[in-house]
Write a protein that holds these residues in place. Sequence first.
Motif, PDB file in Angstrom:
ATOM      1  N   ARG A  78      26.937 -70.716  27.018  1.00  0.00           N
ATOM      2  CA  ARG A  78      27.864 -70.166  25.940  1.00  0.00           C
ATOM      3  C   ARG A  78      28.864 -70.179  26.778  1.00  0.00           C
ATOM      4  NH1 ARG A  78      24.553 -65.689  25.820  1.00  0.00           N
ATOM      5  NH2 ARG A  78      26.010 -64.381  26.707  1.00  0.00           N
ATOM      6  N   PHE A  81      30.653 -73.913  25.809  1.00  0.00           N
ATOM      7  CA  PHE A  81      30.775 -74.359  24.494  1.00  0.00           C
ATOM      8  C   PHE A  81      31.622 -73.625  24.196  1.00  0.00           C
ATOM      9  CE2 PHE A  81      26.627 -75.542  24.047  1.00  0.00           C
ATOM     10  CZ  PHE A  81      26.641 -76.743  23.444  1.00  0.00           C
ATOM     11  N   ARG A 103      26.585 -82.248  22.459  1.00  0.00           N
ATOM     12  CA  ARG A 103      25.098 -82.000  22.022  1.00  0.00           C
ATOM     13  C   ARG A 103      24.431 -82.722  22.713  1.00  0.00           C
ATOM     14  NH1 ARG A 103      28.619 -85.247  18.045  1.00  0.00           N
ATOM     15  NH2 ARG A 103      28.707 -87.078  19.046  1.00  0.00           N
ATOM     16  N   MET A 106      23.379 -79.388  24.451  1.00  0.00           N
ATOM     17  CA  MET A 106      22.401 -78.492  23.286  1.00  0.00           C
ATOM     18  C   MET A 106      21.887 -79.134  23.331  1.00  0.00           C
ATOM     19  SD  MET A 106      22.715 -75.827  21.127  1.00  0.00           S
ATOM     20  CE  MET A 106      24.143 -75.826  20.621  1.00  0.00           C
ATOM     21  N   ARG A 114      19.706 -72.192  22.697  1.00  0.00           N
ATOM     22  CA  ARG A 114      20.966 -72.845  21.711  1.00  0.00           C
ATOM     23  C   ARG A 114      20.928 -72.392  20.371  1.00  0.00           C
ATOM     24  NH1 ARG A 114      15.770 -77.578  21.176  1.00  0.00           N
ATOM     25  NH2 ARG A 114      16.307 -78.040  23.369  1.00  0.00           N
ATOM     26  N   PRO A 115      19.816 -71.107  20.001  1.00  0.00           N
ATOM     27  CA  PRO A 115      20.903 -70.320  19.078  1.00  0.00           C
ATOM     28  C   PRO A 115      22.507 -69.853  19.223  1.00  0.00           C
ATOM     29  CG  PRO A 115      18.602 -69.784  18.821  1.00  0.00           C
ATOM     30  CD  PRO A 115      19.047 -70.136  19.933  1.00  0.00           C
ATOM     31  N   ALA A 117      24.243 -70.734  22.509  1.00  0.00           N
ATOM     32  CA  ALA A 117      25.415 -71.592  22.378  1.00  0.00           C
ATOM     33  C   ALA A 117      26.458 -71.907  21.226  1.00  0.00           C
ATOM     34  CB  ALA A 117      24.422 -73.038  23.134  1.00  0.00           C
ATOM     35  N   ASP A 118      25.021 -72.162  20.112  1.00  0.00           N
ATOM     36  CA  ASP A 118      25.650 -72.696  19.252  1.00  0.00           C
ATOM     37  C   ASP A 118      26.883 -71.508  18.157  1.00  0.00           C
ATOM     38  OD1 ASP A 118      26.375 -74.523  16.277  1.00  0.00           O
ATOM     39  OD2 ASP A 118      25.250 -72.079  15.170  1.00  0.00           O
ATOM     40  N   LEU A 119      26.212 -69.970  17.957  1.00  0.00           N
ATOM     41  CA  LEU A 119      27.359 -69.841  17.876  1.00  0.00           C
ATOM     42  C   LEU A 119      28.250 -69.076  18.690  1.00  0.00           C
ATOM     43  CD1 LEU A 119      27.008 -67.217  15.421  1.00  0.00           C
ATOM     44  CD2 LEU A 119      26.001 -64.958  17.294  1.00  0.00           C
ATOM     45  N   THR A 120      28.491 -69.441  19.595  1.00  0.00           N
ATOM     46  CA  THR A 120      29.656 -69.260  19.895  1.00  0.00           C
ATOM     47  C   THR A 120      30.476 -70.327  20.156  1.00  0.00           C
ATOM     48  OG1 THR A 120      28.519 -68.532  22.668  1.00  0.00           O
ATOM     49  CG2 THR A 120      30.894 -68.809  22.470  1.00  0.00           C
ATOM     50  N   SER A 121      29.717 -71.552  19.423  1.00  0.00           N
ATOM     51  CA  SER A 121      31.217 -72.698  19.466  1.00  0.00           C
ATOM     52  C   SER A 121      31.545 -72.183  18.162  1.00  0.00           C
ATOM     53  CB  SER A 121      30.362 -73.746  19.350  1.00  0.00           C
ATOM     54  OG  SER A 121      29.273 -73.663  18.294  1.00  0.00           O
ATOM     55  N   ARG A 122      30.920 -71.691  17.336  1.00  0.00           N
ATOM     56  CA  ARG A 122      31.647 -70.823  15.586  1.00  0.00           C
ATOM     57  C   ARG A 122      32.253 -69.860  15.801  1.00  0.00           C
ATOM     58  NH1 ARG A 122      27.816 -70.340  12.520  1.00  0.00           N
ATOM     59  NH2 ARG A 122      25.992 -70.064  13.934  1.00  0.00           N
TER      60      ARG A 122
END
Length: 387
Positions: A78, A81, A103, A106, A114-115, A117-122
Amino acid sequence: MKSDRLLAILLLLQTRGRVPAEELATELEVSARTIYRDIEALSAAGVPVYAERGRHGGITLLPGYRTDVTGLTADEARALFVLAAPGPHSALGLDSALASALRKVMAALPAPHRPAADLTSRRILVDPDRWLPGPRTEVELDVLHTAVFADRRLRIRYRHGGDSRPHTYTVDPYGLVNKAGVWYLVADRRGSPALFRADRIAAATALEDPVRRRAGVELADVWQTLRRRVEERNRDVRVTARVHRSRLGMFARIVAPVLAAPLGTEGRGDSAGPGAGNTEDTGDAGDAADEAEGRGGSDGGDGGDGGDEGDEGDWVTARLAFSALPAVSVLLQFGPWVRVVDPPEAVDELLLRVRETAALYDSWRGAAAPSDGAPPQAVPEAPPGPR
């Protein structure tokens, strides 16, 4: 934990090659003896690691050995990102490289991470720029970037704040620093640390001569020295003012860098409170940085209400510390809602600036009427003065 430290040693050796045990110990905040015990543990686990003795010795891995273990925890993923903020990467031409790197990170993450990390970026956005920064000069970092990474000396044409004539300097760069959206070149000039705003460098040439940095000194060391120099500038002009509560929040935000005591207190003694020497929130941090630039001849040609102590009704006491008497003129922007009461020299300075401004506009009076014929705006009624 020992397992985390073993993994950290393995990754450091993969990244840096041969590393002295003392350097590893300092980095991981343990003793050299502990490092040697950890090396024995890694070797027992089948990792081809060994120690080389001698002046240029250290701990190293067998040439060609790599491991694809990232060792990233969910929090570490996290954190990476969160760093994906625009601004510095764009100025260095690394926007696409950053996106590509993230990318790949990830893809390399364990599936359970992964979820998050992706949520942190958003959900988390880091914007390094100040509010209302105003128009900025386009900064060309290509030559500076090249010289920094090629370890070459630089010849620059530089304009100091308040000086219209650029000076020529030959400097030895340590690196580039982005602070609050402003790029700075950190370098030695004649063997002493100096700080240069990138947007004031009129021209830069990377020389063929190799850089002459001081031995054992890194960019972070020089930056801390220069930052302290800016933040610890002498502020010998002590001013007492009275601030109307209706403007207290705005006043606290704007003059925070020169507050010598919390609003509404007597501010006894000479110690400066938080922000007394901080220049990064002022309109032009580069002017403060001029104190650290090593100037000389050319080388080549809403805030909370203050406490009740010292207050009288709607007025709050403010203790300020300025580096020079003319700097108190910044208080004129608050009009009748801020009144300087001490020292008399500060009052005289403000009166002088007011008279100069009045004379300027008096000379223009009647020269031209408003083009739209609209009547002048009413001036807000000034608050009653403090007793």
